[in-house]
Design an enzyme around this catalytic site. Structure first.
Site, PDB file in Angstrom:
ATOM      1  N   CYS A  75       4.278   0.981   1.564  1.00 22.50           N
ATOM      2  CA  CYS A  75       3.588  -0.263   1.225  1.00 22.50           C
ATOM      3  C   CYS A  75       2.163  -0.156   1.766  1.00 22.50           C
ATOM      4  O   CYS A  75       1.973   0.067   2.962  1.00 22.50           O
ATOM      5  CB  CYS A  75       4.324  -1.422   1.893  1.00 22.50           C
ATOM      6  SG  CYS A  75       3.482  -3.011   1.748  1.00 22.50           S
ATOM      7  N   CYS A 189      -1.195  -0.376  -4.410  1.00 19.78           N
ATOM      8  CA  CYS A 189      -0.014  -1.169  -4.049  1.00 19.78           C
ATOM      9  C   CYS A 189       1.147  -0.440  -4.691  1.00 19.78           C
ATOM     10  O   CYS A 189       1.073  -0.074  -5.882  1.00 19.78           O
ATOM     11  CB  CYS A 189      -0.125  -2.589  -4.611  1.00 19.78           C
ATOM     12  SG  CYS A 189       1.423  -3.524  -4.464  1.00 19.78           S
TER      13      CYS A 189
HETATM   14  N1  DGL Z   1       4.131  -3.029  -2.191  1.00 20.42           N
HETATM   15  C1  DGL Z   1       3.167  -3.594  -1.313  1.00 20.42           C
HETATM   16  C2  DGL Z   1       1.910  -2.727  -1.221  1.00 20.42           C
HETATM   17  O1  DGL Z   1       1.943  -1.548  -1.471  1.00 20.42           O
HETATM   18  C3  DGL Z   1       2.740  -5.015  -1.490  1.00 20.42           C
HETATM   19  C4  DGL Z   1       3.593  -6.022  -2.103  1.00 20.42           C
HETATM   20  C5  DGL Z   1       3.448  -7.413  -1.479  1.00 20.42           C
HETATM   21  O2  DGL Z   1       2.416  -8.086  -1.662  1.00 20.42           O
HETATM   22  O3  DGL Z   1       4.402  -7.784  -0.803  1.00 20.42           O
HETATM   23  O4  DGL Z   1       0.856  -3.199  -0.862  1.00 20.42           O
END
Ligand code: DGL
Length: 264
Positions: A75, A189
């Site tokens: 993430c 993301c």
């Molecule tokens: N998957 C997360 C990232 O790579 C973000 C998702 C969220 O906002 O919870 O930033």
């Protein structure tokens, strides 16, 4: 190191599955625990303090319980905010996720790079530093696409995403100074590669996308080189919050080899 010690992949939701898919190609035998903080999603709309507290608390708990050989924060939002701090407190190798600005700078021909991330990611100093270090001479055009994380989650639940959302994301990038020249977009993301097809349709075929998933998988393989892997039971997905609300994700999780869905 026990051969059945898992690799723990952590994200706020299903975004980390894009990293898991790449990891499976390199280390098909590796036992994996996939953990999604669905009760905390979306991280991108939270404050830095909230994100750091959630990530440190959950990873601390899980590393005591599951004794992973390695943790991957799959993430960008959590990594750009909490990676340094979590590395200081947990005595487990931790791989983070960094917006792929460096490869994008090598790929662009026009010098205009779009960066799509969450609101929390695009404002990080971490991103400013990457821009300064790797994108000199290029223009980095940042946009926090509202609703994209939810669209990716919905797609994996089997719902059709709304094309208007991707059109407004494309307009958010193209409408900024230099935006019409964007030929390369960093998907900063982990959720966004799940809607890459929709983003491509909205931005036009000439745009190339780059994300960090392959690089993260290679880093995990490098750090676990020479270690034995044995999957004693099917891999599991753990979620915070209501298991009933997560149940519509079960079919998608199975496609990524996560046979069981349990509460964290
Ligand atoms: N998957 C997360 C990232 O790579 C973000 C998702 C969220 O906002 O919870 O930033």
């Amino acid at each position: 190191m026990e051969a059945d010690a898992p690799i723990l992949l952590f994200d706020s939701g299903v975004g980390g599955l894009t990293v898991l898919a790449e990891l499976r190609k390199l280390l098909p035998e590796a036992p994996v625990i996939y953990a999604a903080d669905l009760a905390g999603l979306p991280y991108g709309e939270k404050t830095e303090a909230e994100i750091a507290a959630r990530v440190a608390g959950l990873l601390g708990r899980m590393s005591e319980r599951f004794k992973p050989r390695l943790i991957t924060i799959a993430c960008n939002t959590a990594s750009t905010i909490a990676l340094g701090m979590v590395r200081e407190v947990l005595h487990v190798p931790i791989v983070g996720t960094v917006p792929a600005i460096k490869p994008a700078a090598a790929m662009t021909r026009t010098g205009a790079i779009g960066l799509l991330g969450t609101a929390a990611t695009v404002r990080q100093k971490y991103v400013d530093d990457l821009e300064r270090e790797f994108a000199q001479g290029n223009r980095l055009i940042r946009f926090a696409g509202p609703g994209l994380v939810e669209a990716a989650e919905a797609k994996l639940r089997g719902e059709a995403p709304d094309p208007a959302l991707f059109a407004s994301t494309a307009a958010g990038l193209r409408g900024q100074p230099g935006g019409e020249d964007i030929d390369t977009v960093v998907l900063a993301c982990t959720h966004f590669p799940l809607v890459e097809e929709e983003l491509r349709a909205a931005l036009g075929g000439g745009v190339q996308f780059v994300d960090g998933a392959q690089g993260i998988a290679r880093r995990i393989a490098y750090l676990t080189q020479g270690e034995a892997f044995l999957r004693k039971s099917p891999d599991v997905a753990l979620v915070t919050g209501s298991l009933a609300e997560a149940a519509p994700l079960a079919a998608a999780l199975k496609r990524y080899g996560l046979e069981r869905l349990e509460s964290l």
